[in-house]
Design an enzyme around this catalytic site. Structure first.
Site, PDB file in Angstrom:
ATOM      1  N   HIS A 126       0.816  -1.219   0.000  1.00 43.64           N
ATOM      2  CA  HIS A 126       0.000   0.000   0.000  1.00 43.64           C
ATOM      3  C   HIS A 126       0.852   1.273   0.000  1.00 43.64           C
ATOM      4  O   HIS A 126       0.347   2.351  -0.293  1.00 43.64           O
ATOM      5  CB  HIS A 126      -0.971   0.000   1.188  1.00 43.64           C
ATOM      6  CG  HIS A 126      -0.364   0.281   2.518  1.00 43.64           C
ATOM      7  ND1 HIS A 126      -0.024  -0.713   3.422  1.00 43.64           N
ATOM      8  CD2 HIS A 126      -0.043   1.440   3.138  1.00 43.64           C
ATOM      9  CE1 HIS A 126       0.458  -0.166   4.514  1.00 43.64           C
ATOM     10  NE2 HIS A 126       0.468   1.139   4.361  1.00 43.64           N
ATOM     11  N   ASP A 156       0.166  -7.672   1.470  1.00 46.50           N
ATOM     12  CA  ASP A 156       0.577  -6.274   1.576  1.00 46.50           C
ATOM     13  C   ASP A 156       2.094  -6.128   1.599  1.00 46.50           C
ATOM     14  O   ASP A 156       2.640  -5.312   2.340  1.00 46.50           O
ATOM     15  CB  ASP A 156      -0.036  -5.605   2.808  1.00 46.50           C
ATOM     16  CG  ASP A 156      -0.062  -4.080   2.677  1.00 46.50           C
ATOM     17  OD1 ASP A 156       0.204  -3.584   1.568  1.00 46.50           O
ATOM     18  OD2 ASP A 156      -0.329  -3.389   3.679  1.00 46.50           O
ATOM     19  N   SER A 236       4.812   2.576   7.880  1.00 46.99           N
ATOM     20  CA  SER A 236       4.441   1.432   7.048  1.00 46.99           C
ATOM     21  C   SER A 236       5.605   0.989   6.173  1.00 46.99           C
ATOM     22  O   SER A 236       6.223   1.799   5.487  1.00 46.99           O
ATOM     23  CB  SER A 236       3.246   1.789   6.156  1.00 46.99           C
ATOM     24  OG  SER A 236       2.078   1.916   6.910  1.00 46.99           O
ATOM     25  N   LEU A 291      -4.699 -25.133  -0.049  1.00 47.89           N
ATOM     26  CA  LEU A 291      -5.220 -26.420   0.407  1.00 47.89           C
ATOM     27  C   LEU A 291      -6.455 -26.836  -0.385  1.00 47.89           C
ATOM     28  O   LEU A 291      -6.686 -28.016  -0.625  1.00 47.89           O
ATOM     29  CB  LEU A 291      -5.604 -26.347   1.892  1.00 47.89           C
ATOM     30  CG  LEU A 291      -4.491 -26.463   2.926  1.00 47.89           C
ATOM     31  CD1 LEU A 291      -5.065 -26.244   4.319  1.00 47.89           C
ATOM     32  CD2 LEU A 291      -3.818 -27.831   2.841  1.00 47.89           C
TER      33      LEU A 291
END
Length: 491
Positions: A126, A156, A236, A291
């Site tokens: 982001h 992310d 971030s 899975l």
């Protein structure tokens, strides 16, 4: 008479002196006991103080060894065109008339962590999503243009590359070994303040807050490390390191109603980030093993549902299989709806994030060993993971084998700027597939596929997977010549 008075006075003085000496000696003999009693209290206080000091970590090494490898990431993207209704225009040209407003550039900022000496940098997706230009500033104030190698919105995580050598980097740690209450450091650039270090403890592990799913409108892999280290806007993509200065997470989000730190922050564990980076380096996109099941927290199952499935919810453990995808790895292995997955490769999983984290560490084609609870009995299963297409092969965005046969790479920011384009990927080898047959040559920079902007190799892969019969390429050669190609994908 005077002599008697003198001797009487002298005798009194001698008796008084002897008495004083005797009393003093008695007091002096008791003094060690008093001192001993008084010394015992400070001794207890000193011992307690020393014990506390021994438990407080020295975080200076971790800070010094990591702060030089955390960078400031700045991005620039073009705003969107929009029409503006103007009363002046409407008076002369009629209702609804307007004019096109020129897009304004949008600036962004975050942090990143140097992973290798030659300039690979990890950050959050982001932070760099939709960026036309990415600039990286090192702790020594050197500035570089960065290329986006690839990105994975579901975790992310994004990977950047700068052209530099002998850079300081943060070594990988092991987020699995983190303990609740362990001290960690958050290193980043909040509010454009470079080289900021904050400390806290690990508050929880395998935490899901649904921020990735909400942001990307897609299924996210969330198994965050929760800490109380102060993290703010700009942190971030920065580093979460342990006391040894090892990377254990990528700071990603905060829980806040104000937009600033209010007590808790969340980091992508390095077990997930490390695998994503390896995939992006090798293949240009993430190889996610699946899975082939939908899963539910056992704690969310009602008593009626539990009775219908024939399971007990008295003891909350494992993850419930809600349904099994047809022709998937789980169905092939014999797993059924209503089974409870207790462990993956010997590691207990008691929540959806824990199961996601364990499986996300593997690629398609790899096998995982599950312990499943069925009808009150534990049963072992070996599941071969599949990719998103339902096969066990690696999905490579660099090599498009029989269909396209090309090798594609990101384009440097300086080349894009020189050519006057904002984004694109370059054909390094045209191969012998559909691209070469359509006339595409080495060096061609693809900017759009079927009118979709192509900023990463992953974007190209997505466009190919969505195409029905063919591709319409828009692009430019290094000499500035703009060329369009039609590529046939039909059998």
């Amino acid at each position: 008479m005077n002599a008697k008075r003198f001797f009487f006075t002298f005798a009194i003085a001698v008796v008084t002196a002897v008495s004083v000496v005797y009393v003093y000696s008695r007091i002096s003999n008791n003094e060690p006991q008093i001192i001993t009693v008084k010394e015992q209290v400070p001794a207890i206080g000193q011992f307690a103080s020393a014990q506390v000091q021994g438990n407080l970590p020295d975080l200076t090494y971790a800070a010094e060894s990591s702060v030089h490898a955390v960078v400031h990431v700045k991005t620039r993207s073009s705003g969107k065109d929009y029409y503006s209704n103007n009363p002046f225009y409407e008076f002369f040209f009629g209702p609804g008339s307007g004019y096109r407003q020129q897009p304004q550039p949008v600036m962004g900022a975050g942090s990143g962590v140097i992973l290798t000496k030659d300039g690979y940098i990890i950050t959050n997706n982001h932070v760099v999503d939709n960026a036309d230009e990415i600039e990286v500033t090192l702790n020594d104030r050197r500035t570089f243009s960065a290329t986006l190698v690839g990105a994975d919105p579901t975790s992310d995580i994004a990977l950047l590359k700068i052209d530099a050598e002998e850079l300081p980097f943060v070594p990988y740690g092991d987020s699995d070994n983190l303990k609740i209450g362990e001290w960690v450091l958050a290193v980043g650039n909040p509010f454009n303040l470079t080289s900021t270090v904050t400390a806290g403890i690990v508050s929880a592990k395998a935490r899901s807050i649904n921020i990735i799913a909400n942001r990307n409108q897609t299924l996210g892999v969330e198994s965050f490390i929760q800490t109380d280290a102060a993290v703010n806007p700009g942190n971030s993509g920065g580093a979460l390191v342990n006391q040894r200065g090892e990377l254990v997470g990528i700071n990603t989000a905060i829980a806040s109603r104000t937009g600033s730190f209010t007590g808790y922050s969340f980091a992508v564990p390095v077990t997930i980030a490390k695998k994503v980076v390896a995939d992006l380096m090798e293949f240009g996109e993430v190889q996610r093993g699946l899975l082939g099941v939908s899963i539910v927290e056992v704690s969310n199952v009602t008593k009626d549902q539990a009775d219908e499935l024939g399971i007990s919810i008295d003891k909350i453990e494992g993850v419930l299989v809600g349904s099994v995808a047809p022709n998937g790895g789980a169905e092939e292995a014999g797993i059924k709806a209503g089974d409870i997955i207790l462990s993956v490769n010997g590691e207990d999983v008691n929540s959806v994030p824990e199961l996601q984290e364990r499986v996300s560490m593997h690629r398609p084609g790899e096998k995982v060993n599950l312990i499943v609870l069925r009808n009150g009995k534990q049963k072992p299963f070996e599941v071969t993971l599949r990719n998103i297409r339902g096969t066990t092969g690696i999905i490579s965005s660099n090599k498009f084998d029989e269909t396209l046969g090309a090798t594609l790479e990101a384009v440097s920011t300086s080349d894009l700027r020189r050519l006057g384009v904002r984004y694109g990927i370059q054909v390094v080898e045209a191969g012998n597939g559909s691209l070469r047959q359509s006339g595409v040559k080495e060096g061609y920079i693809i900017t759009k596929v079927n009118n979709m902007p192509i900023k990463t190799v992953g974007d190209f892969t997505a466009a190919v997977s969505e195409a029905q019969d063919g591709l319409f390429l828009t692009g430019i050669y290094p000499n500035g010549r703009v060329v369009y190609y039609a590529v046939n994908l039909a059998d």
